[in-house]
Design an enzyme around this catalytic site. Structure first.
Site, PDB file in Angstrom:
ATOM      1  N   CYS A 113       0.812  -1.235   0.000  1.00  0.00           N
ATOM      2  CA  CYS A 113       0.000   0.000   0.000  1.00  0.00           C
ATOM      3  C   CYS A 113       0.837   1.272   0.000  1.00  0.00           C
ATOM      4  O   CYS A 113       0.334   2.352  -0.315  1.00  0.00           O
ATOM      5  CB  CYS A 113      -0.940   0.007   1.193  1.00  0.00           C
ATOM      6  SG  CYS A 113      -1.969  -1.459   1.219  1.00  0.00           S
ATOM      7  N   HIS A 258      -4.136   6.764   1.713  1.00  0.00           N
ATOM      8  CA  HIS A 258      -4.382   5.435   1.149  1.00  0.00           C
ATOM      9  C   HIS A 258      -5.810   5.021   1.503  1.00  0.00           C
ATOM     10  O   HIS A 258      -6.317   5.351   2.576  1.00  0.00           O
ATOM     11  CB  HIS A 258      -3.365   4.455   1.734  1.00  0.00           C
ATOM     12  CG  HIS A 258      -3.670   3.038   1.420  1.00  0.00           C
ATOM     13  ND1 HIS A 258      -3.894   2.606   0.147  1.00  0.00           N
ATOM     14  CD2 HIS A 258      -3.808   1.951   2.230  1.00  0.00           C
ATOM     15  CE1 HIS A 258      -4.151   1.312   0.172  1.00  0.00           C
ATOM     16  NE2 HIS A 258      -4.114   0.897   1.417  1.00  0.00           N
ATOM     17  N   ASN A 288      -9.883  -1.003  -1.938  1.00  0.00           N
ATOM     18  CA  ASN A 288      -8.460  -0.792  -1.711  1.00  0.00           C
ATOM     19  C   ASN A 288      -7.698  -1.269  -2.949  1.00  0.00           C
ATOM     20  O   ASN A 288      -7.655  -2.464  -3.230  1.00  0.00           O
ATOM     21  CB  ASN A 288      -8.047  -1.590  -0.468  1.00  0.00           C
ATOM     22  CG  ASN A 288      -6.590  -1.397  -0.091  1.00  0.00           C
ATOM     23  OD1 ASN A 288      -5.806  -0.848  -0.861  1.00  0.00           O
ATOM     24  ND2 ASN A 288      -6.219  -1.860   1.088  1.00  0.00           N
TER      25      ASN A 288
HETATM   26  O1  UT7 Z   1      -4.212  -1.501   3.093  1.00  0.00           O
HETATM   27  C1  UT7 Z   1      -3.943  -2.035   4.336  1.00  0.00           C
HETATM   28  C2  UT7 Z   1      -4.535  -3.351   4.393  1.00  0.00           C
HETATM   29  N1  UT7 Z   1      -5.711  -3.622   5.080  1.00  0.00           N
HETATM   30  C3  UT7 Z   1      -6.335  -2.892   6.035  1.00  0.00           C
HETATM   31  O2  UT7 Z   1      -6.009  -1.803   6.370  1.00  0.00           O
HETATM   32  C4  UT7 Z   1      -7.494  -3.552   6.687  1.00  0.00           C
HETATM   33  C5  UT7 Z   1      -7.551  -3.260   8.160  1.00  0.00           C
HETATM   34  N2  UT7 Z   1      -8.637  -3.955   8.820  1.00  0.00           N
HETATM   35  C6  UT7 Z   1      -9.942  -3.695   8.560  1.00  0.00           C
HETATM   36  O3  UT7 Z   1     -10.258  -2.875   7.732  1.00  0.00           O
HETATM   37  C7  UT7 Z   1     -10.981  -4.392   9.397  1.00  0.00           C
HETATM   38  O4  UT7 Z   1     -10.346  -5.123  10.414  1.00  0.00           O
HETATM   39  C8  UT7 Z   1     -11.907  -5.333   8.571  1.00  0.00           C
HETATM   40  C9  UT7 Z   1     -12.809  -4.518   7.672  1.00  0.00           C
HETATM   41  C10 UT7 Z   1     -11.100  -6.310   7.738  1.00  0.00           C
HETATM   42  C11 UT7 Z   1     -12.777  -6.140   9.514  1.00  0.00           C
HETATM   43  O5  UT7 Z   1     -13.539  -5.258  10.321  1.00  0.00           O
HETATM   44  P1  UT7 Z   1     -13.658  -5.475  11.893  1.00  0.00           P
HETATM   45  O6  UT7 Z   1     -14.546  -4.433  12.389  1.00  0.00           O
HETATM   46  O7  UT7 Z   1     -12.244  -5.534  12.439  1.00  0.00           O
HETATM   47  O8  UT7 Z   1     -14.381  -6.877  11.978  1.00  0.00           O
HETATM   48  P2  UT7 Z   1     -13.897  -8.196  12.713  1.00  0.00           P
HETATM   49  O9  UT7 Z   1     -12.718  -8.784  12.010  1.00  0.00           O
HETATM   50  O10 UT7 Z   1     -13.823  -7.937  14.175  1.00  0.00           O
HETATM   51  O11 UT7 Z   1     -15.130  -9.114  12.463  1.00  0.00           O
HETATM   52  C12 UT7 Z   1     -16.378  -8.863  13.088  1.00  0.00           C
HETATM   53  C13 UT7 Z   1     -17.310  -9.919  12.600  1.00  0.00           C
HETATM   54  C14 UT7 Z   1     -16.759 -11.320  12.727  1.00  0.00           C
HETATM   55  O12 UT7 Z   1     -17.824 -12.191  13.069  1.00  0.00           O
HETATM   56  P3  UT7 Z   1     -18.035 -12.668  14.593  1.00  0.00           P
HETATM   57  O13 UT7 Z   1     -16.756 -13.365  14.973  1.00  0.00           O
HETATM   58  O14 UT7 Z   1     -18.264 -11.413  15.379  1.00  0.00           O
HETATM   59  O15 UT7 Z   1     -19.201 -13.569  14.499  1.00  0.00           O
HETATM   60  C15 UT7 Z   1     -16.289 -11.638  11.327  1.00  0.00           C
HETATM   61  O16 UT7 Z   1     -16.285 -13.015  11.046  1.00  0.00           O
HETATM   62  O17 UT7 Z   1     -17.598  -9.717  11.217  1.00  0.00           O
HETATM   63  C16 UT7 Z   1     -17.347 -10.933  10.514  1.00  0.00           C
HETATM   64  N3  UT7 Z   1     -16.920 -10.617   9.167  1.00  0.00           N
HETATM   65  C17 UT7 Z   1     -17.786 -10.363   8.186  1.00  0.00           C
HETATM   66  N4  UT7 Z   1     -19.137 -10.355   8.174  1.00  0.00           N
HETATM   67  C18 UT7 Z   1     -19.736 -10.051   7.018  1.00  0.00           C
HETATM   68  C19 UT7 Z   1     -15.665 -10.481   8.673  1.00  0.00           C
HETATM   69  N5  UT7 Z   1     -15.716 -10.155   7.388  1.00  0.00           N
HETATM   70  C20 UT7 Z   1     -17.034 -10.076   7.053  1.00  0.00           C
HETATM   71  C21 UT7 Z   1     -17.705  -9.786   5.869  1.00  0.00           C
HETATM   72  N6  UT7 Z   1     -19.062  -9.769   5.899  1.00  0.00           N
HETATM   73  N7  UT7 Z   1     -17.073  -9.483   4.715  1.00  0.00           N
END
Ligand code: UT7
Length: 331
Positions: A113, A258, A288
């Site tokens: 990134c 970014h 992204n």
């Molecule tokens: O360019 C740099 C690279 N990447 C980044 O900067 C990404 C940084 N991270 C993020 O943007 C966030 O961590 C995410 C968007 C990837 C995830 O968001 P979050 O608020 O951290 O969610 P989480 O990982 O805590 O997941 C919450 C829930 C989980 O379910 P449970 O365990 O609470 O039942 C996940 O399994 O959301 C679930 N989940 C989804 N649900 C629906 C994870 N991905 C999805 C999805 N759709 N696509």
């Protein structure tokens, strides 16, 4: 004093639009979840058979036209990508003949990134030494071939999109414009938080039928760790950078961050007390696009007529590696 400046800029995204609703037909996700957690509404996917260097070429054609120069004036290519056409040689080598260029130096930067920021700093240094007059810097990605569209990969798959953007970096004696400062950082202890393991040279052979059908073939991410580090590192770096160079937020026309997650950018702006309306975004349309994301936003902002000569712009990014950085420039 010789400075480098962005003489021309262009971007290109493939025509195929993939909405959150489209993804929800492939995996357990919803438009609401993706919008609320990331700010992304849709992204672009390249068709089968399209390489990263093909997207790059389209962006370069626009950048060269915008610069008002001939393609043959480009003396060096820096290509930032994490999704190169092939593992080797680098995508700059594939791009060079597609642009009708011959024998000029080609360099790939694999910094995810922040690939564009690192590449811009390299181009800036080359220009200042007088080594080259016009350098092409391009960021391009085809993510859509390497995403896991099952439930197991939904946290990563919904985030990424394909696209490309390019700038021509040239020299100027004009003290009223140009690239002013860079700050570049990395913390390799974060490498395992976002990575793709299928190519593992410690295995003999590096991959075979036992590895090819495992999750190793997809990017793996600890989203929470990446998110937290992004906010902390960007805040501390921006604070130090602005303090060191005596940059007042009022003077900065736009922050061009970014585009990973709208919540990351809002938190950084909020924690530093920077005006959110100056933190631009287009992730709602493209997701992204990694190395392309910062120049793609810069190009859209420029083409919307929002950037005038002399405007101060602060580019910033954080991503896999971990790597992060910022660049201050006067348009
Ligand atoms: O360019 C740099 C690279 N990447 C980044 O900067 C990404 C940084 N991270 C993020 O943007 C966030 O961590 C995410 C968007 C990837 C995830 O968001 P979050 O608020 O951290 O969610 P989480 O990982 O805590 O997941 C919450 C829930 C989980 O379910 P449970 O365990 O609470 O039942 C996940 O399994 O959301 C679930 N989940 C989804 N649900 C629906 C994870 N991905 C999805 C999805 N759709 N696509």
């Amino acid at each position: 004093m010789m400075r480098s400046y962005i003489r021309g800029i262009g971007s290109y995204v493939p025509p195929k639009v993939v909405t959150n609703g489209d993804l929800s037909k492939l995996m357990s996700t919803t438009d609401d979840w993706i919008r609320i957690r990331t700010g992304i509404e849709e992204r672009r996917y390249a068709e089968e058979g399209v390489y990263c260097s093909d997207l790059a070429k389209e962006a370069v054609l626009k950048a060269v036209e915008n610069a008002g120069m001939e393609m043959s004036e480009i003396e060096f290519i820096i290509f930032a990508t994490l999704s190169p056409d092939h593992h080797f040689p680098g995508s700059a080598c594939y791009l060079q003949p597609k642009l009708g260029l011959d024998k000029i130096g080609c360099l790939d930067v694999r910094n995810q990134c922040t690939g564009f920021l690192y590449s811009l700093a390299i181009a800036d240094a080359f220009i200042k030494t007088g080594m080259y007059k016009n350098i092409l810097v391009v960021g391009a990605e085809v993510h859509s071939s390497a995403l896991d569209f099952t439930d197991a990969g939904r946290d990563v798959a919904v985030l990424f999109g394909d696209g490309a953007a390019a700038v021509i970096v040239s020299g100027t004696e004009d003290p009223g414009r140009g690239i002013l400062h860079h700050t570049l950082h990395a913390d390799g202890k974060g490498a395992r938080a976002l990575c793709l393991d299928i190519w593992d040279i410690s295995r003999k052979p590096y991959y075979d039928e036992t590895t090819v059908n495992t999750p190793m073939r997809w990017p793996q991410m600890n989203g929470k760790i990446v998110f937290k580090n992004a906010v902390v590192r960007l805040c501390e770096t921006l604070f130090e950078f602005m303090f060191k160079h005596q940059i007042n937020a009022e003077e900065v026309k736009y922050f061009i961050p970014h585009q990973a997650n709208m919540r990351i950018n809002h938190m950084v702006a909020g924690q530093l007390g920077l005006p959110k309306e100056k933190f631009l975004h287009n992730m709602q349309k493209y997701g992204n696009t990694t190395a392309a994301s910062i120049p793609l936003l810069l190009d859209e902002t420029y083409r919307a007529g929002l950037i005038q000569p002399g405007d101060l712009l602060l580019l910033l990014g954080f991503g896999a590696g971990f790597t992060w950085g910022a660049t201050l420039l006067k348009w």
